[in-house]
Each structure stands twice: as structure tokens, then as C-alpha cells.
Design an enzyme around this catalytic site. Sequence first.
Site, PDB file in Angstrom:
ATOM      1  N   ASN A  86      78.085  89.703  32.560  1.00 48.95           N
ATOM      2  CA  ASN A  86      77.580  90.253  33.815  1.00 48.95           C
ATOM      3  C   ASN A  86      76.633  91.431  33.635  1.00 48.95           C
ATOM      4  O   ASN A  86      75.862  91.747  34.527  1.00 48.95           O
ATOM      5  CB  ASN A  86      78.736  90.665  34.715  1.00 48.95           C
ATOM      6  CG  ASN A  86      79.779  91.488  33.986  1.00 48.95           C
ATOM      7  OD1 ASN A  86      80.346  91.040  32.984  1.00 48.95           O
ATOM      8  ND2 ASN A  86      80.017  92.684  34.459  1.00 48.95           N
ATOM      9  N   SER A 134      83.529  83.074  41.320  1.00 44.91           N
ATOM     10  CA  SER A 134      83.627  83.829  42.567  1.00 44.91           C
ATOM     11  C   SER A 134      82.417  83.517  43.442  1.00 44.91           C
ATOM     12  O   SER A 134      81.280  83.548  42.969  1.00 44.91           O
ATOM     13  CB  SER A 134      83.670  85.318  42.219  1.00 44.91           C
ATOM     14  OG  SER A 134      83.767  86.077  43.380  1.00 44.91           O
ATOM     15  N   ALA A 135      82.663  83.225  44.719  1.00 45.18           N
ATOM     16  CA  ALA A 135      81.590  82.729  45.599  1.00 45.18           C
ATOM     17  C   ALA A 135      80.474  83.744  45.841  1.00 45.18           C
ATOM     18  O   ALA A 135      79.307  83.377  45.900  1.00 45.18           O
ATOM     19  CB  ALA A 135      82.178  82.288  46.943  1.00 45.18           C
ATOM     20  N   CYS A 260      81.667 103.776  36.791  1.00 46.89           N
ATOM     21  CA  CYS A 260      81.717 105.173  37.195  1.00 46.89           C
ATOM     22  C   CYS A 260      83.172 105.539  37.466  1.00 46.89           C
ATOM     23  O   CYS A 260      83.548 105.834  38.577  1.00 46.89           O
ATOM     24  CB  CYS A 260      80.849 105.368  38.424  1.00 46.89           C
ATOM     25  SG  CYS A 260      80.683 107.069  38.931  1.00 46.89           S
TER      26      CYS A 260
HETATM   27  C1  LIG Z   1      81.908  89.840  39.544  1.00 47.50           C
HETATM   28  C2  LIG Z   1      82.603  89.279  38.384  1.00 47.50           C
HETATM   29  C3  LIG Z   1      83.991  89.038  38.406  1.00 47.50           C
HETATM   30  C4  LIG Z   1      84.872  89.429  39.550  1.00 47.50           C
HETATM   31  O1  LIG Z   1      84.587  88.774  40.710  1.00 47.50           O
HETATM   32  P1  LIG Z   1      84.989  89.418  42.131  1.00 47.50           P
HETATM   33  O2  LIG Z   1      85.127  88.274  43.012  1.00 47.50           O
HETATM   34  O3  LIG Z   1      83.863  90.328  42.492  1.00 47.50           O
HETATM   35  O4  LIG Z   1      86.260  90.160  41.910  1.00 47.50           O
HETATM   36  C5  LIG Z   1      84.574  88.495  37.287  1.00 47.50           C
HETATM   37  N1  LIG Z   1      83.841  88.185  36.206  1.00 47.50           N
HETATM   38  C6  LIG Z   1      82.517  88.374  36.145  1.00 47.50           C
HETATM   39  C7  LIG Z   1      81.774  87.986  34.911  1.00 47.50           C
HETATM   40  C8  LIG Z   1      81.850  88.934  37.230  1.00 47.50           C
HETATM   41  O5  LIG Z   1      80.527  89.133  37.162  1.00 47.50           O
END
Ligand SMILES: *Cc1c(COP(=O)(O)O)cnc(C)c1O
Length: 319
Positions: A86, A134-135, A260
Site C-alpha cells: 500500500n 476491501s471495497a 502518525c
Molecule cells: C487499506 C488496506 C487494508 C485495510 O483495509 P480497511 O478496509 O481500510 O481497513 C488492508 N491492507 C491493505 C494493503 C490496505 O491498503
Amino acid sequence: MSTAIIYRQQLKFVAKTSASPKSRKNHYITTNIEHPTVYRTFEYLEKLGAQVTYLPCDKNGLISAEQVAAALTEQTALVSIMLANNEIGTILPLQEIAAECRKIGVLIHTDATQAIGKIPVNVQDLGVDYLSFSAHKFHGPKGIGGLYTRRGKRLEPFFHGGEQMANLRAGTLNVPGIIGMGVAAQEALDGLDYAATEVKRLRDKLENFILQNIPDVFLNGDKQKRTPNTLNIAFQDCEGEALLWDLNEHGIAASTGSACASEELESSRVLRALGIDKALSHMAVRFSLSHFTTEKEIDYVISVLPAIIKRLREISEGK
Ligand SMILES: *Cc1c(COP(=O)(O)O)cnc(C)c1O
């Protein structure tokens, strides 16, 4: 119920499932660049007595199948490795990693949250047993996500007291969320070509401009094996947080990878995992593009960025 909670809970339950009392396996393999939802879950499992191997990535943020193969033991219950990172966008070789796991029958989960809508994702090609997403990361509604489970692979319920979803997840279903996610998934699928060509072209335009016109910049992540929308770049002698502030003043939203936590600004665990020095890790910012990013917007960033960097560097020299 936020998806983050669903993630943590489901991973915990995947882990619990895989470490059935019969097998008494208690070793897990993950990486040092996982999203906190996975990373912190493993830290928690360690508190419960699990043994966890955190594979270190290389300087480009990659983990190899050989590393995974070397870490697998008779005691390994589950491997959990993200498909795309991410913060830096690196795409990990899940197909090869899953093949190593399958050779000796170890279960494999991948956090594909950053991959869906950006690169093609096919559970059959990947060969993974579990895949979570995650949507809202592909423009779907917040508060909904999914966990793919390969047919025949065990999964314990993580809420008890309801018969929904074949007893796997008690509670009345979030129908608007589910439908919204389905529509967003279809649009994300239809937009994959656009992501691979147009989003990538715009990202590369910004990246090449910066690399060619602003001195002392460092690209983080793998230049090739990377999601098409992500650009993580460090500007020497230019504090990331200050840069974000200036960009924000110009109406440009970017991000530092850094968590942070509390009042103290910690540098990003992922960037430190790349082995770049701590000072430089504070100078990294991430530009994330999407299907909604226009050429005009990229041209605008290009038109204002050099002066912003120059000013911040002058201030930092004056210190
Ligand atoms: C955003 C993210 C998550 C968590 O997803 P949420 O629905 O925001 O809690 C998990 N893994 C990765 C790689 C992400 O980018």
C-alpha cells in the site's frame, strides 16, 4: 462493523483455523511490509504464543518465493503475504509463493486490498487458499470487504450466534454494502485496461518529470513490479510533512507513508524495511492516482512542484 475489524478478525480466525488442535502447528510466515491490519494481528498472535517469521523485503520491497520456501517448517500453519504493497506499490510474486506453500500443504492467505482494481487478480492463477480485500480501495462503499476461501479449505466462524453465510458470519447482512461492492468490483474489472495504460501513463509522466527535473530524488519501490497508480518518492532535504502541507495549500492531496502514531512522527516501517536511512524516509511522499485523475491535474502538479521543493530546500538549508 468496519472492514478493518473484519480483516483482523478474519485473519485471526484463518490463523486459528489453520492451527487446529489436531495439528498443533503454531508457526506463521508473513513479511515486514504488511499493512498494520495483518502485521499487528501477527504481533497479537505472538502474544498468544504463536511463532511468527517476518520475512525481510529487499531494497525494492520485494519478497521472493525462495525466501518463503526457506522459512517453511513442519510447524508452519499459515503463510500470509500481501499481493501489492500500500505504500510503495510493489507487486509480490504470490503465484510462486503459493506454489511453494502448496508443495508441502501449507495454507496461504494474501491481502489483495491494494491489488484489486489496479492489476488483474485471479484466485485460480494465484493458487492461494484465502484472499481478502476491501471495497473502498476500489471506489466501493466503506465498511465492507470480502474474504475468498478456496472450496474445501476450512474456515471457522468469527461471530457466533447466527446462521448467515453458512454459519460463517453471524449477523444480518449489510445488503447496501454488498451490492455497492459488487457494482464497484464490476467497474474496477472493466477499468483494468485503463489502469494499465492511461493511469500508468499519467503516473509515469509525473514520475519521469520529477526524476528528470528535480535533483536528488529517490524512487521507492520496484520500478517495474509496481501497481500502475502508485508513486512513492523521496526528495532529499525536503521534509515530507512540510511538503504535504505545501501541496495541500495548492489543492494537491498526497500522503506520507508514515504512521502518525501518538504525537510523535514515526517514519514508515515499510520505508525503513527497504533499508533507506531514517532521515530520507521522512522525506518520502506518495502520490496515488486513480481513474479519476486527469492529465490537467498531473500537469498542474508538474507546474508547481519544482518551486515548492526549491523553497522547502532553501528553508532546510537555512536551518
Ligand atoms: C487499506 C488496506 C487494508 C485495510 O483495509 P480497511 O478496509 O481500510 O481497513 C488492508 N491492507 C491493505 C494493503 C490496505 O491498503
